[in-house]
Scaffold this motif. Structure first.
Motif, short mmCIF file in Angstrom:
data_model
loop_
_atom_site.label_atom_id
_atom_site.label_comp_id
_atom_site.label_asym_id
_atom_site.label_seq_id
_atom_site.Cartn_x
_atom_site.Cartn_y
_atom_site.Cartn_z
N ILE A 120 0.85 -1.19 0.00
CA ILE A 120 0.00 0.00 0.00
C ILE A 120 0.89 1.24 0.00
O ILE A 120 1.69 1.44 0.92
CB ILE A 120 -0.93 0.00 1.22
N THR A 121 0.77 2.06 -1.04
CA THR A 121 1.57 3.27 -1.18
C THR A 121 0.79 4.47 -0.65
O THR A 121 -0.39 4.64 -0.98
CB THR A 121 1.95 3.49 -2.65
N ARG A 122 1.45 5.27 0.18
CA ARG A 122 0.79 6.44 0.74
C ARG A 122 0.57 7.51 -0.33
O ARG A 122 1.36 7.67 -1.26
CB ARG A 122 1.62 7.04 1.88
N ASN A 123 -0.51 8.27 -0.19
CA ASN A 123 -0.77 9.40 -1.07
C ASN A 123 0.27 10.48 -0.87
O ASN A 123 0.78 10.67 0.25
CB ASN A 123 -2.16 9.99 -0.80
N PRO A 124 0.61 11.23 -1.92
CA PRO A 124 1.55 12.33 -1.74
C PRO A 124 0.95 13.44 -0.89
O PRO A 124 -0.27 13.61 -0.85
CB PRO A 124 1.81 12.80 -3.18
N GLN A 125 1.81 14.17 -0.20
CA GLN A 125 1.39 15.30 0.63
C GLN A 125 2.16 16.53 0.17
O GLN A 125 3.36 16.46 -0.13
CB GLN A 125 1.67 15.03 2.11
N ALA A 126 1.46 17.67 0.14
CA ALA A 126 2.10 18.92 -0.31
C ALA A 126 1.74 20.07 0.62
O ALA A 126 0.58 20.21 1.02
CB ALA A 126 1.67 19.25 -1.74
N THR A 169 2.94 21.53 -7.14
CA THR A 169 2.27 20.29 -7.55
C THR A 169 3.22 19.12 -7.28
O THR A 169 4.36 19.12 -7.75
CB THR A 169 1.90 20.33 -9.04
N VAL A 170 2.73 18.14 -6.53
CA VAL A 170 3.55 17.01 -6.11
C VAL A 170 3.01 15.74 -6.78
O VAL A 170 1.82 15.44 -6.69
CB VAL A 170 3.53 16.85 -4.57
N ASN A 171 3.88 15.01 -7.46
CA ASN A 171 3.51 13.75 -8.13
C ASN A 171 3.81 12.57 -7.22
O ASN A 171 4.92 12.45 -6.68
CB ASN A 171 4.29 13.60 -9.44
N GLY A 172 2.81 11.69 -7.03
CA GLY A 172 2.95 10.57 -6.10
C GLY A 172 3.77 9.42 -6.64
O GLY A 172 4.19 9.40 -7.80
N ILE A 173 3.99 8.45 -5.76
CA ILE A 173 4.70 7.22 -6.10
C ILE A 173 3.70 6.22 -6.65
O ILE A 173 2.63 6.01 -6.07
CB ILE A 173 5.40 6.64 -4.84
N CYS A 188 0.04 5.49 -7.05
CA CYS A 188 -0.70 6.72 -6.76
C CYS A 188 -0.45 7.70 -7.90
O CYS A 188 0.63 8.30 -8.00
CB CYS A 188 -0.25 7.30 -5.43
N SER A 189 -1.42 7.85 -8.78
CA SER A 189 -1.22 8.60 -10.02
C SER A 189 -1.82 9.99 -9.98
O SER A 189 -1.63 10.76 -10.92
CB SER A 189 -1.83 7.82 -11.20
N VAL A 190 -2.57 10.33 -8.94
CA VAL A 190 -3.22 11.64 -8.88
C VAL A 190 -2.31 12.62 -8.13
O VAL A 190 -2.04 12.43 -6.94
CB VAL A 190 -4.59 11.55 -8.18
N PRO A 191 -1.83 13.67 -8.80
CA PRO A 191 -0.97 14.64 -8.11
C PRO A 191 -1.77 15.49 -7.14
O PRO A 191 -3.00 15.63 -7.27
CB PRO A 191 -0.40 15.48 -9.26
N VAL A 192 -1.09 16.06 -6.15
CA VAL A 192 -1.74 16.96 -5.20
C VAL A 192 -1.05 18.32 -5.28
O VAL A 192 0.13 18.42 -5.65
CB VAL A 192 -1.67 16.42 -3.76
N THR A 193 -1.81 19.37 -4.96
CA THR A 193 -1.28 20.73 -5.06
C THR A 193 -1.54 21.50 -3.77
O THR A 193 -2.45 21.15 -2.99
CB THR A 193 -1.92 21.49 -6.23
N ASP A 194 -0.73 22.54 -3.56
CA ASP A 194 -0.98 23.48 -2.48
C ASP A 194 -0.46 24.84 -2.93
O ASP A 194 0.50 24.93 -3.71
CB ASP A 194 -0.28 23.03 -1.19
N ASN A 195 -1.13 25.90 -2.44
CA ASN A 195 -0.81 27.25 -2.88
C ASN A 195 -0.26 28.11 -1.74
O ASN A 195 -0.55 27.87 -0.56
CB ASN A 195 -2.06 27.95 -3.43
N MET A 196 0.48 29.12 -2.13
CA MET A 196 0.87 30.20 -1.22
C MET A 196 0.69 31.53 -1.96
O MET A 196 0.74 31.58 -3.18
CB MET A 196 2.32 30.05 -0.75
N ILE A 197 0.44 32.54 -1.18
CA ILE A 197 0.27 33.88 -1.76
C ILE A 197 1.55 34.68 -1.55
O ILE A 197 2.06 34.78 -0.43
CB ILE A 197 -0.92 34.62 -1.11
N LEU A 198 2.05 35.27 -2.64
CA LEU A 198 3.23 36.13 -2.56
C LEU A 198 2.78 37.56 -2.87
O LEU A 198 2.30 37.87 -3.96
CB LEU A 198 4.29 35.68 -3.57
N ASN A 199 2.93 38.41 -1.86
CA ASN A 199 2.64 39.83 -2.05
C ASN A 199 3.86 40.49 -2.69
O ASN A 199 4.97 40.41 -2.15
CB ASN A 199 2.31 40.50 -0.73
N VAL A 200 3.63 41.15 -3.83
CA VAL A 200 4.72 41.80 -4.55
C VAL A 200 4.57 43.31 -4.35
O VAL A 200 3.71 43.96 -4.96
CB VAL A 200 4.69 41.44 -6.05
#
Length: 348
Positions: free
Chosen positions: A214-220, A284-288, A291-303
């Protein structure tokens, strides 16, 4: 001989010679005729037997015999073919055929020795069960496995069990569905055991084990929001990821990454980023596999653009009159402060 003679076992035959005249005395003589009973034989009842072991023939019987001989329609062997109760060991060909006919012949005593009496029994050969749980398998955390490559033969029943905490659906079939439990996921693997129950008279069950990985899902985690000044490069410092093979950063703006494939990527804002003052950076993180579904997470950069300051036009005032600055301007600032080269005072 009559039946009574046979029952008696012997009979006396008397020959009498009667005299020719003028002789009158008759002369007699006897002989004893021993009556030997023909043999009787019973090979025993038909029997079902587990083909992997020798069968000890116990139901056979015979009487009035001088010798015995067992024969087979197959190619197995007798421990002693001249014994009343030998052990018959089936050959592979017998097992494949599924049955064999065993014939017991009893030969009589004395003058009956040339006469053989035979009887037969059928030995039905039930094969031992076989079990094959299939090849090792893998799945992604959160998924279930439907087994499709298991097989079994010569069985009365099927049962699947797990070494973990997951659950089976239809575990009495060759194609059950297994849903891993939490401990399975934490351990990373679990053994699924197929047990096949033998058909009577066979009593040895067969088992086979399939290992499920059982392969764990990717975390981002793209990290906390950040700020940068103008087009100054910004290096991500709080990002993290796990259970992945690769990652890539992307932007909602027009800037660019120095190396978009590392956790602590450096971003150089573009012109549209400066105009909007804000940009979303996405990791965007690609799993092992599997686990073929990538996961994403965002951050806000104030310019934040660089500040600008204009003290306004030069002015003049009478020595006794305070001067109010009226044409000063500033942009992109957080605070303002005026200073003087002289010794006067500033309000506000």
């Amino acid at each position: 001989p009559s039946p009574a003679d046979v029952t008696n076992g012997s009979v006396t035959l008397t020959l009498t010679a009667f005299a020719m005249a003028p002789c009158v005395t008759s002369i007699s003589d006897n002989m004893t005729l021993t009556l030997l009973t023909l043999p009787t034989v019973n090979a025993g009842p038909d029997v079902s037997h587990c083909s992997s072991t020798g069968y000890s023939i116990s139901g056979s019987s015979a009487a009035n015999y001088g010798s015995l001989l067992w024969a087979t329609s197959g190619s197995g062997t007798f421990s002693s073919p001249v014994a009343l109760h030998p052990v018959y060991t089936p050959s592979l060909a017998d097992q494949v055929n599924g049955f064999v006919t065993l014939t017991l012949t009893a030969y009589g005593n004395g003058s009956c020795s040339a006469t053989g009496v035979s009887d037969q029994m059928t030995l039905f050969l039930n094969a031992e069960p076989t079990a094959n749980a299939g090849a090792p398998a893998g799945l992604c955390e959160g998924s279930s496995l439907t087994i499709s490559d298991a097989s079994a033969t010569n069985y009365a029943g099927i049962n699947w069990t797990t070494s973990g905490t997951g659950t089976f659906t239809n575990n009495g079939t060759l194609s059950p569905t297994y849903t891993p439990g939490l401990s399975d996921i934490i351990a990373g693997s679990v053994n699924l055991t197929l047990t096949v129950t033998a058909l009577a008279p066979c009593s040895n069950n067969a088992t086979s084990v399939k290992t499920l990985t059982i392969t764990r899902n990717p975390q981002a985690n793209a990290g906390a929001d950040g700020s940068t000044c103008g087009i100054d490069p910004y290096t991500v410092s709080g990002a993290s990821a796990s259970n992945y093979t690769s990652l890539i950063w992307s932007t909602s703006g027009s800037g660019s990454f120095v190396n978009a494939a590392i956790l602590n990527a450096t971003y150089i804002p573009g012109a549209s980023d400066l105009l909007s003052g804000i940009v979303t950076l996405t990791m965007t993180v690609n799993g092992i596999a599997p686990c073929s579904v990538p996961v994403t997470d965002n951050m806000i950069l104030n310019v934040n653009d660089t500040p600008s300051a204009s003290a306004g036009l030069d002015g003049a005032t009478c020595e006794t009159t305070a001067f109010i600055v009226s044409s000063a301007s500033a942009s992109n600032y957080s605070t303002i402060n005026w200073t003087t080269t002289g010794t006067g005072t500033l309000s506000n």
